[in-house]
Write a protein that holds these residues in place. Structure first.
Motif, PDB file in Angstrom:
ATOM      1  N   LEU A   1       0.755  -1.138  -0.175  1.00 46.71           N
ATOM      2  CA  LEU A   1      -0.053  -0.022   0.121  1.00 46.71           C
ATOM      3  C   LEU A   1       0.964   1.383   0.179  1.00 46.71           C
ATOM      4  O   LEU A   1       0.367   2.159  -0.844  1.00 46.71           O
ATOM      5  N   PRO A   2       1.630   1.514   0.951  1.00 45.93           N
ATOM      6  CA  PRO A   2       2.659   2.696   1.077  1.00 45.93           C
ATOM      7  C   PRO A   2       3.497   2.977  -0.397  1.00 45.93           C
ATOM      8  O   PRO A   2       3.464   4.002  -0.947  1.00 45.93           O
ATOM      9  N   ARG A   3       3.812   1.957  -1.025  1.00 50.02           N
ATOM     10  CA  ARG A   3       4.495   2.039  -2.306  1.00 50.02           C
ATOM     11  C   ARG A   3       3.511   2.660  -3.481  1.00 50.02           C
ATOM     12  O   ARG A   3       4.003   3.457  -4.197  1.00 50.02           O
ATOM     13  N   ILE A   4       2.333   2.014  -3.296  1.00 46.31           N
ATOM     14  CA  ILE A   4       1.271   2.436  -4.404  1.00 46.31           C
ATOM     15  C   ILE A   4       0.969   3.620  -4.033  1.00 46.31           C
ATOM     16  O   ILE A   4       0.542   4.817  -5.161  1.00 46.31           O
ATOM     17  N   GLU A   5       0.757   4.276  -2.852  1.00 44.67           N
ATOM     18  CA  GLU A   5       0.491   5.559  -2.497  1.00 44.67           C
ATOM     19  C   GLU A   5       1.228   6.510  -2.954  1.00 44.67           C
ATOM     20  O   GLU A   5       1.167   7.430  -3.648  1.00 44.67           O
ATOM     21  N   LYS A   6       2.882   6.145  -2.757  1.00 41.18           N
ATOM     22  CA  LYS A   6       3.793   7.095  -3.267  1.00 41.18           C
ATOM     23  C   LYS A   6       3.600   7.264  -4.744  1.00 41.18           C
ATOM     24  O   LYS A   6       4.013   8.306  -5.246  1.00 41.18           O
ATOM     25  N   ALA A   7       3.550   6.192  -5.613  1.00 36.85           N
ATOM     26  CA  ALA A   7       3.430   6.136  -6.993  1.00 36.85           C
ATOM     27  C   ALA A   7       2.275   6.837  -7.549  1.00 36.85           C
ATOM     28  O   ALA A   7       2.222   7.729  -8.427  1.00 36.85           O
ATOM     29  N   VAL A   8       1.088   6.791  -6.844  1.00 35.58           N
ATOM     30  CA  VAL A   8      -0.212   7.621  -7.232  1.00 35.58           C
ATOM     31  C   VAL A   8       0.228   9.069  -6.921  1.00 35.58           C
ATOM     32  O   VAL A   8      -0.086   9.822  -7.944  1.00 35.58           O
ATOM     33  N   ARG A   9       0.768   9.422  -5.869  1.00 32.26           N
ATOM     34  CA  ARG A   9       1.162  10.719  -5.652  1.00 32.26           C
ATOM     35  C   ARG A   9       2.161  11.524  -6.777  1.00 32.26           C
ATOM     36  O   ARG A   9       2.008  12.482  -7.200  1.00 32.26           O
ATOM     37  N   GLU A  10       2.848  10.569  -6.985  1.00 31.65           N
ATOM     38  CA  GLU A  10       3.779  11.026  -8.360  1.00 31.65           C
ATOM     39  C   GLU A  10       3.164  11.211  -9.332  1.00 31.65           C
ATOM     40  O   GLU A  10       3.537  12.259 -10.229  1.00 31.65           O
ATOM     41  N   ILE A  11       2.283  10.344  -9.736  1.00 32.37           N
ATOM     42  CA  ILE A  11       1.557  10.456 -11.032  1.00 32.37           C
ATOM     43  C   ILE A  11       0.764  11.849 -10.958  1.00 32.37           C
ATOM     44  O   ILE A  11       0.636  12.290 -11.954  1.00 32.37           O
ATOM     45  N   LEU A  12      -0.007  12.001  -9.767  1.00 30.83           N
ATOM     46  CA  LEU A  12      -0.930  13.484  -9.817  1.00 30.83           C
ATOM     47  C   LEU A  12       0.082  14.535  -9.940  1.00 30.83           C
ATOM     48  O   LEU A  12      -0.127  15.476 -10.686  1.00 30.83           O
TER      49      LEU A  12
ATOM     50  N   ALA B   1       2.852  14.375 -11.593  1.00 33.03           N
ATOM     51  CA  ALA B   1       3.210  14.482 -13.140  1.00 33.03           C
ATOM     52  C   ALA B   1       2.234  14.872 -14.084  1.00 33.03           C
ATOM     53  O   ALA B   1       2.631  15.485 -15.172  1.00 33.03           O
ATOM     54  N   ILE B   2       1.211  14.868 -13.759  1.00 28.62           N
ATOM     55  CA  ILE B   2      -0.010  15.166 -14.612  1.00 28.62           C
ATOM     56  C   ILE B   2      -0.327  16.747 -14.541  1.00 28.62           C
ATOM     57  O   ILE B   2      -1.381  17.515 -14.976  1.00 28.62           O
ATOM     58  N   GLY B   3       0.200  17.274 -13.456  1.00 25.04           N
ATOM     59  CA  GLY B   3       0.028  18.929 -13.125  1.00 25.04           C
ATOM     60  C   GLY B   3      -0.990  19.088 -12.070  1.00 25.04           C
ATOM     61  O   GLY B   3      -1.301  20.250 -11.876  1.00 25.04           O
ATOM     62  N   GLU B   4      -1.139  18.161 -11.087  1.00 20.42           N
ATOM     63  CA  GLU B   4      -2.217  18.306 -10.125  1.00 20.42           C
ATOM     64  C   GLU B   4      -1.410  18.547  -8.778  1.00 20.42           C
ATOM     65  O   GLU B   4      -0.405  18.331  -8.653  1.00 20.42           O
ATOM     66  N   ASP B   5      -2.306  18.822  -7.894  1.00 17.17           N
ATOM     67  CA  ASP B   5      -1.568  19.121  -6.381  1.00 17.17           C
ATOM     68  C   ASP B   5      -2.068  18.204  -5.526  1.00 17.17           C
ATOM     69  O   ASP B   5      -3.268  18.091  -5.083  1.00 17.17           O
ATOM     70  N   PRO B   6      -1.311  17.140  -5.307  1.00 18.27           N
ATOM     71  CA  PRO B   6      -1.678  16.060  -4.167  1.00 18.27           C
ATOM     72  C   PRO B   6      -2.193  16.457  -2.842  1.00 18.27           C
ATOM     73  O   PRO B   6      -2.832  15.806  -2.196  1.00 18.27           O
ATOM     74  N   GLU B   7      -1.881  17.755  -2.430  1.00 15.55           N
ATOM     75  CA  GLU B   7      -2.123  18.386  -1.260  1.00 15.55           C
ATOM     76  C   GLU B   7      -3.345  19.000  -1.253  1.00 15.55           C
ATOM     77  O   GLU B   7      -3.891  19.435  -0.147  1.00 15.55           O
ATOM     78  N   ARG B   8      -4.039  19.171  -2.321  1.00 16.00           N
ATOM     79  CA  ARG B   8      -5.381  20.081  -2.087  1.00 16.00           C
ATOM     80  C   ARG B   8      -6.507  18.955  -1.411  1.00 16.00           C
ATOM     81  O   ARG B   8      -6.372  17.714  -1.596  1.00 16.00           O
ATOM     82  N   GLU B   9      -7.421  19.536  -0.980  1.00 15.41           N
ATOM     83  CA  GLU B   9      -8.385  18.848  -0.369  1.00 15.41           C
ATOM     84  C   GLU B   9      -8.768  17.634  -0.913  1.00 15.41           C
ATOM     85  O   GLU B   9      -9.159  16.384  -0.358  1.00 15.41           O
TER      86      GLU B   9
END
Length: 225
Positions: free
Chosen positions: A40-51, A53-61
């Motif tokens: 799970l932590p590895r996938i979470e990290k990868a998804v955050r990187e994808i967000l 990479a596409i120009g999104e802010d993973p910190e937004r609500e």
């Protein structure tokens, strides 16, 4: 039934329509109370990187919990990689039963391994028992479920269902048809929503004997129609 030349019978094949999969065990780790199959932590990290990479802010609500949600979803969607299908199969013995059995309209969801987008459809399974070996009806749906919960190709999925049936009950014949809509054709690329891909796999008499093949395909086509 003669293996080389099946006898004609006046009895109708057994047909079970629209399998209800509500009684199937969920593959969710939360509902089963099991440890996650995936990292799970590895996938979470990868998804955050994808967000990122596409120009999104993973910190937004709206995205704060998205990486964890996706990780938990993958744990469920790809559970078939970690489940031995033999553990969900139960064979019964019904003396002298050798008539065709069909279970149709088994719903499934799988993930195309090329784009990791879903393909969604239904599977239809016919088999001719041998030696009185009968597979529990829900177990056929479980086979479809386990085999579909992994990165897949529809052609491979169809063959794996048929081969698992052969291994499980050693029937005289098996026929499987899978029909599905692939979102990689609906959402992107050619963008043709509603297009269905149909694949089949025949084993034993359902492949080698013209009469058995015709009866099996007639059942399958009648169910699909």
């Amino acid at each position: 039934m003669n293996v080389n030349k099946p006898e004609q019978t006046n009895r109708d094949p057994i047909v079970y329509d629209s399998v209800d999969t509500d009684d199937l065990e969920s593959f969710s780790c939360a509902s089963q109370g099991r440890q996650p199959y995936v990292d799970l932590p590895r996938i979470e990290k990868a998804v955050r990187e994808i967000l990122l990479a596409i120009g999104e802010d993973p910190e937004r609500e709206g995205l704060l919990e998205t990486p964890l949600r996706v990780a938990r979803m993958y744990d469920e969607l790809f559970a078939g990689l970690h489940v031995d299908v033999r553990d969900v199969i139960k064979v019964f013995h019904e003396k002298d039963h050798d008539e065709m059995i069909m279970v149709g309209d088994i719903p499934f969801y799988s993930m195309c391994e090329h784009h990791l987008l879903p393909f969604i459809g239904r599977a239809h399974v016919v088999y001719i028992p041998q030696g009185g070996r009968i597979l529990g009806l829900s177990k056929i749906a479980r086979i479809v479920d386990v085999m579909s919960r992994k990165p897949q190709l529809q052609e491979r999925l169809t063959s794996q269902i048929a081969d698992t049936m052969v291994e499980a009950v050693r029937p005289m014949g098996v026929a499987v048809i899978v029909e599905a809509e692939h979102l990689c054709m609906t959402m992107r690329g050619i963008r043709k929503p509603g297009s269905l891909t149909v694949t089949s796999a025949l084993r034993g008499l359902c492949k080698s004997d013209a009469r058995s093949r015709s009866e099996a395909m007639s059942l399958l086509n009648r169910r699909r129609g």
